[in-house]
Design a protein around this motif. Structure first.
Motif, PDB file in Angstrom:
ATOM      1  N   PHE A  16       0.848  -1.075  -0.007  1.00 55.58           N
ATOM      2  CA  PHE A  16       0.054  -0.018   0.033  1.00 55.58           C
ATOM      3  C   PHE A  16       0.723   1.269   0.102  1.00 55.58           C
ATOM      4  O   PHE A  16       0.700   2.449  -0.720  1.00 55.58           O
ATOM      5  CB  PHE A  16      -1.036   0.096   1.245  1.00 55.58           C
ATOM      6  N   ALA A  17       1.936   1.347   0.740  1.00 57.73           N
ATOM      7  CA  ALA A  17       2.816   2.275   0.918  1.00 57.73           C
ATOM      8  C   ALA A  17       3.429   2.582  -0.502  1.00 57.73           C
ATOM      9  O   ALA A  17       4.165   3.693  -0.633  1.00 57.73           O
ATOM     10  CB  ALA A  17       3.876   2.255   1.949  1.00 57.73           C
ATOM     11  N   ASP A 131      -4.343  12.218  -0.495  1.00 56.30           N
ATOM     12  CA  ASP A 131      -3.269  13.339  -0.183  1.00 56.30           C
ATOM     13  C   ASP A 131      -3.045  13.262   1.126  1.00 56.30           C
ATOM     14  O   ASP A 131      -3.544  13.600   2.196  1.00 56.30           O
ATOM     15  CB  ASP A 131      -4.072  14.476  -0.365  1.00 56.30           C
ATOM     16  N   GLY A 132      -1.815  12.424   1.418  1.00 57.15           N
ATOM     17  CA  GLY A 132      -1.135  12.676   2.856  1.00 57.15           C
ATOM     18  C   GLY A 132      -1.917  11.154   3.819  1.00 57.15           C
ATOM     19  O   GLY A 132      -2.560  10.398   3.403  1.00 57.15           O
ATOM     20  N   ALA A 133      -1.120  11.350   4.857  1.00 55.20           N
ATOM     21  CA  ALA A 133      -1.304  10.029   5.877  1.00 55.20           C
ATOM     22  C   ALA A 133      -2.883  10.136   6.537  1.00 55.20           C
ATOM     23  O   ALA A 133      -3.294   9.062   6.693  1.00 55.20           O
ATOM     24  CB  ALA A 133      -0.267  10.082   7.030  1.00 55.20           C
ATOM     25  N   GLU A 136      -4.960   8.538   3.896  1.00 55.69           N
ATOM     26  CA  GLU A 136      -4.774   7.039   3.860  1.00 55.69           C
ATOM     27  C   GLU A 136      -5.694   6.437   5.055  1.00 55.69           C
ATOM     28  O   GLU A 136      -6.076   5.490   4.957  1.00 55.69           O
ATOM     29  CB  GLU A 136      -3.133   6.952   3.995  1.00 55.69           C
ATOM     30  N   VAL A 137      -5.362   7.110   6.237  1.00 62.60           N
ATOM     31  CA  VAL A 137      -6.032   6.105   7.435  1.00 62.60           C
ATOM     32  C   VAL A 137      -7.347   6.281   7.524  1.00 62.60           C
ATOM     33  O   VAL A 137      -7.967   5.355   7.603  1.00 62.60           O
ATOM     34  CB  VAL A 137      -5.300   7.032   8.725  1.00 62.60           C
ATOM     35  N   ALA A 138      -7.913   7.724   6.974  1.00 64.69           N
ATOM     36  CA  ALA A 138      -9.451   7.637   6.920  1.00 64.69           C
ATOM     37  C   ALA A 138      -9.972   6.672   5.678  1.00 64.69           C
ATOM     38  O   ALA A 138     -10.914   6.143   6.211  1.00 64.69           O
ATOM     39  CB  ALA A 138      -9.847   8.821   6.624  1.00 64.69           C
ATOM     40  N   SER A 142     -12.601   3.401   6.388  1.00 65.71           N
ATOM     41  CA  SER A 142     -13.637   3.306   5.452  1.00 65.71           C
ATOM     42  C   SER A 142     -13.718   1.911   4.662  1.00 65.71           C
ATOM     43  O   SER A 142     -14.918   1.550   4.481  1.00 65.71           O
ATOM     44  CB  SER A 142     -13.867   4.545   4.710  1.00 65.71           C
ATOM     45  N   ALA A 143     -12.550   1.589   4.188  1.00 64.84           N
ATOM     46  CA  ALA A 143     -12.562   0.218   3.456  1.00 64.84           C
ATOM     47  C   ALA A 143     -12.861  -0.924   4.366  1.00 64.84           C
ATOM     48  O   ALA A 143     -13.712  -1.889   4.147  1.00 64.84           O
ATOM     49  CB  ALA A 143     -11.127   0.027   2.908  1.00 64.84           C
TER      50      ALA A 143
END
Length: 162
Positions: A16-17, A131-133, A136-138, A142-143
């Protein structure tokens, strides 16, 4: 996410990264491809690139390997679909905004797959750059919630069908 595309091979790694921007162009000995999405497992953080072949967008024969899907949409190709013997990797190429836009439009026109079984419960399609960390966390949260909803709906459908 990284801005420097690397070659794509069948076995990855597809972390992912290590994502590159959507719209990145790749090629092999057969033709060109556009990266249009990722199939993400939000638990293991694998992000398998999903590509659309140039020939599929233009309506031509996709190098003799792929036909249009029965619902009229173009196929989404995973690395294992286009790499292997004779073409061990897809190499990054220069940008082509016209072809990239056409492939992204073809993705938007696709008919979503039905949730026929649990194979789709481990992955969520990422179709936009994050856009940004924090984003990504959000998105990962949600996934995970989406996967839980899919499991619950599948279980409810199985219970009603008994």
């Amino acid at each position: 996410m990284t801005d420097t595309p690397r070659p794509i091979t069948e076995d990855g790694p597809h972390r992912f990264a290590d994502r590159v921007p959507l719209g990145t162009r790749y090629a092999d000995e057969i033709g060109g491809y556009t990266l249009v999405a990722y199939s993400v497992d939000p638990v293991s953080l694998h992000a398998v690139p999903l590509l659309i072949a140039d020939e599929d967008v233009t309506g031509g024969p996709s190098a003799g390997r792929w036909d249009r899907i029965g619902d009229g949409t173009v196929p989404l190709l995973e690395p294992c679909d286009v790499t292997g013997i004779g073409a061990p990797e897809l190499r990054p190429t220069g940008p082509d905004p016209v072809k990239a836009a056409a492939a992204r439009e073809a993705l938007a026109d696709r008919v979503p797959p039905l949730l026929r079984d649990t194979r789709v419960f481990g992955q969520v399609m990422l179709t936009e750059d994050l856009d940004g960390a924090e984003a990504e966390v959000a998105w990962l949260e949600s996934a995970k919630a989406e996967l839980q909803r899919r499991r619950e709906q599948w279980q409810a459908n199985r219970t009603v069908g008994r």
